[in-house]
Design an enzyme around this catalytic site. Structure first.
Site, mmCIF file in Angstrom:
data_model
loop_
_atom_site.group_PDB
_atom_site.id
_atom_site.type_symbol
_atom_site.label_atom_id
_atom_site.label_comp_id
_atom_site.label_asym_id
_atom_site.label_seq_id
_atom_site.Cartn_x
_atom_site.Cartn_y
_atom_site.Cartn_z
ATOM 1 N N ARG A 111 0.637 -1.605 0.384
ATOM 2 C CA ARG A 111 -0.106 -0.173 0.259
ATOM 3 C C ARG A 111 1.197 1.249 0.072
ATOM 4 O O ARG A 111 1.636 1.023 0.557
ATOM 5 C CB ARG A 111 -0.981 -0.100 1.057
ATOM 6 N N HIS A 138 -7.766 0.488 -6.479
ATOM 7 C CA HIS A 138 -7.761 -0.517 -5.301
ATOM 8 C C HIS A 138 -8.342 -1.586 -5.679
ATOM 9 O O HIS A 138 -9.128 -2.094 -4.860
ATOM 10 C CB HIS A 138 -8.998 0.160 -4.115
ATOM 11 N N GLN A 141 -9.793 -4.590 -3.625
ATOM 12 C CA GLN A 141 -11.671 -3.995 -2.542
ATOM 13 C C GLN A 141 -12.801 -4.551 -3.395
ATOM 14 O O GLN A 141 -13.465 -5.271 -2.791
ATOM 15 C CB GLN A 141 -11.490 -2.161 -2.487
ATOM 16 N N ASP A 229 -17.890 6.510 -1.374
ATOM 17 C CA ASP A 229 -16.400 6.291 -0.256
ATOM 18 C C ASP A 229 -15.952 7.942 -0.042
ATOM 19 O O ASP A 229 -16.985 8.509 -0.171
ATOM 20 C CB ASP A 229 -15.526 6.071 -1.041
ATOM 21 N N CYS A 268 -17.109 0.888 0.864
ATOM 22 C CA CYS A 268 -15.187 -0.003 1.442
ATOM 23 C C CYS A 268 -14.440 0.267 2.797
ATOM 24 O O CYS A 268 -13.972 -0.258 3.211
ATOM 25 C CB CYS A 268 -14.304 0.327 0.089
ATOM 26 N N ARG A 296 -13.270 -9.143 2.999
ATOM 27 C CA ARG A 296 -12.415 -8.848 1.937
ATOM 28 C C ARG A 296 -11.217 -9.997 3.046
ATOM 29 O O ARG A 296 -10.419 -10.260 2.577
ATOM 30 C CB ARG A 296 -11.698 -7.685 3.206
HETATM 31 N N1 CP Z 1 -11.030 -0.615 2.524
HETATM 32 C C1 CP Z 1 -9.625 -0.735 3.044
HETATM 33 O O1 CP Z 1 -9.445 -0.706 2.845
HETATM 34 O O2 CP Z 1 -9.481 -0.595 4.694
HETATM 35 P P1 CP Z 1 -8.087 -0.589 5.102
HETATM 36 O O3 CP Z 1 -7.869 1.491 4.462
HETATM 37 O O4 CP Z 1 -8.680 -0.636 6.602
HETATM 38 O O5 CP Z 1 -7.407 -1.109 4.839
HETATM 39 N N1 NVA Z 2 -10.439 6.377 -0.983
HETATM 40 C C1 NVA Z 2 -10.179 5.845 0.466
HETATM 41 C C2 NVA Z 2 -9.851 4.574 0.345
HETATM 42 C C3 NVA Z 2 -9.736 3.543 1.596
HETATM 43 C C4 NVA Z 2 -9.627 2.307 2.174
HETATM 44 C C5 NVA Z 2 -8.600 6.130 -0.266
HETATM 45 O O1 NVA Z 2 -7.992 5.913 -0.835
HETATM 46 O O2 NVA Z 2 -8.267 6.489 1.145
#
Ligand code: CP
Ligand code: NVA
Length: 313
Positions: A111, A138, A141, A229, A268, A296
């Protein structure tokens, strides 16, 4: 002899619909095992002796815990790596880091706040790299979102999903999945927060119906699910400007009432109640957000089995 390409999972668009379908179906089978309490979970320990490196340069609850728990359930282990604590933080290159980690690990999740970092890691890694979220996409997800939708409403092909709010990383992966799995996406985003043009073009060229609106009511009309989101993703600096721009993009009961009668609500997570969604929608029977979060785990397990070549047991 030629080295086999590792089974990276960087973006939904890198695959055929068959592979995405295979991973989702595998995830559903893995989930069914988990819910059968009469039998020990994965006694065959398919990932015994394998180690996942979980490199998270940004916060995470679901991604981290689901990979850690999933890998453990499959008999493998996890090394959690904070890039800031690694020599990466002192300037060791991603290329060297990738080549070193490939000698220790069997699969890497990254990430990162910079999409190029993911591409660079995948370029140099000889073990599979999984995209754990970048500002651009992502994809993991969306595996969970599709599984969740199908558990509640059956095959997603031909169905219409409405995306309200920011045309962000999650929206991009959703559009890519729409092309491969043959569902329709209707987005409503404010000016300046439209979904990635490249993703829209790609999805359309690959057979998806992607419709873009500014008015949320138009986007949700008759939709089988409504997704949203956060208005402020990790790395976004313009919080005040965003809250103002998204003011009319809240998913509330009146908006949900315009969708199909049995429409689901997905998110998400993490959620910001009172911003992108109201409490009554979030807590309503239409809301499947905690099934989505649980999934997940199951989709991460399906993905790990696929990435490590254990999709057939
Ligand atoms: N939805 C998601 O990816 O959550 P986290 O940021 O908690 O991993
Ligand atoms: N769009 C959000 C998703 C978090 C899981 C972000 O990138 O922060």
């Amino acid at each position: 002899t030629e080295q086999q390409m590792p089974r990276h999972f960087l973006d939904i668009r890198d695959f055929s619909g068959d592979v995405i379908r295979q991973i989702i179906d595998l995830s559903a089978r893995v989930k069914a095992l988990q819910n059968n309490r009469a039998r020990p979970l994965h006694p065959e320990r398919p990932l015994e002796g394998r180690t996942l490196g979980l490199m998270l340069a940004q916060p995470s609850t679901r991604t981290r815990v689901s990979f850690e728990v999933g890998m453990g359930q499959l008999g493998g282990q996890v090394s959690v790596l904070s890039p800031g604590d690694m020599q990466l933080g002192r300037g060791e290159t991603i290329a060297d880091t990738a080549r070193v980690l490939s000698r220790f690990l069997d699969v890497i999740v990254l990430r990162t706040g910079k999409d190029e970092n993911l591409r660079e890691l995948a370029k140099w890694s000889t073990v599979p790299v999984i995209n754990g979220l970048t500002p651009v996409s992502h994809p993991i997800q969306i595996l969970a979102d599709v599984l969740t939708f199908e558990e509640h409403r059956g095959p997603i092909a031909g169905k219409t999903l409405a995306w309200i709010g920011d045309g962000n990383n999650v929206a991009t992966s959703l559009m890519e999945a729409a092309a491969l799995l043959k569902f329709n996406v209707r987005l409503a985003t404010p000016t300046g927060f439209a979904p990635s043009e490249r993703a829209v073009r790609w999805a359309r060229e690959n057979g998806a119906s992607i419709e873009i609106f500014h008015n949320p009511a138009e986007a949700v009309a008759g939709a089988d699910a409504v997704l949203t989101d956060t208005w402020v993703s990790m790395g976004d600096k313009d919080r005040e400007e965003r809250l103002e721009a998204f003011r009319h993009y809240q998913v509330d009961a009146a908006l949900m009432a315009k969708a199909a009668p049995e429409a689901l609500f997905l998110h998400c997570l993490p959620a910001h109640i009172g911003e992108e969604v109201t409490t009554d929608v979030f807590e309503s029977p239409a809301s499947v957000v905690f099934d989505e979060a649980e999934n997940r785990l199951h989709t991460q397990k399906g993905l790990l089995l696929w990435a490590l070549g254990r999709e057939n047991g």
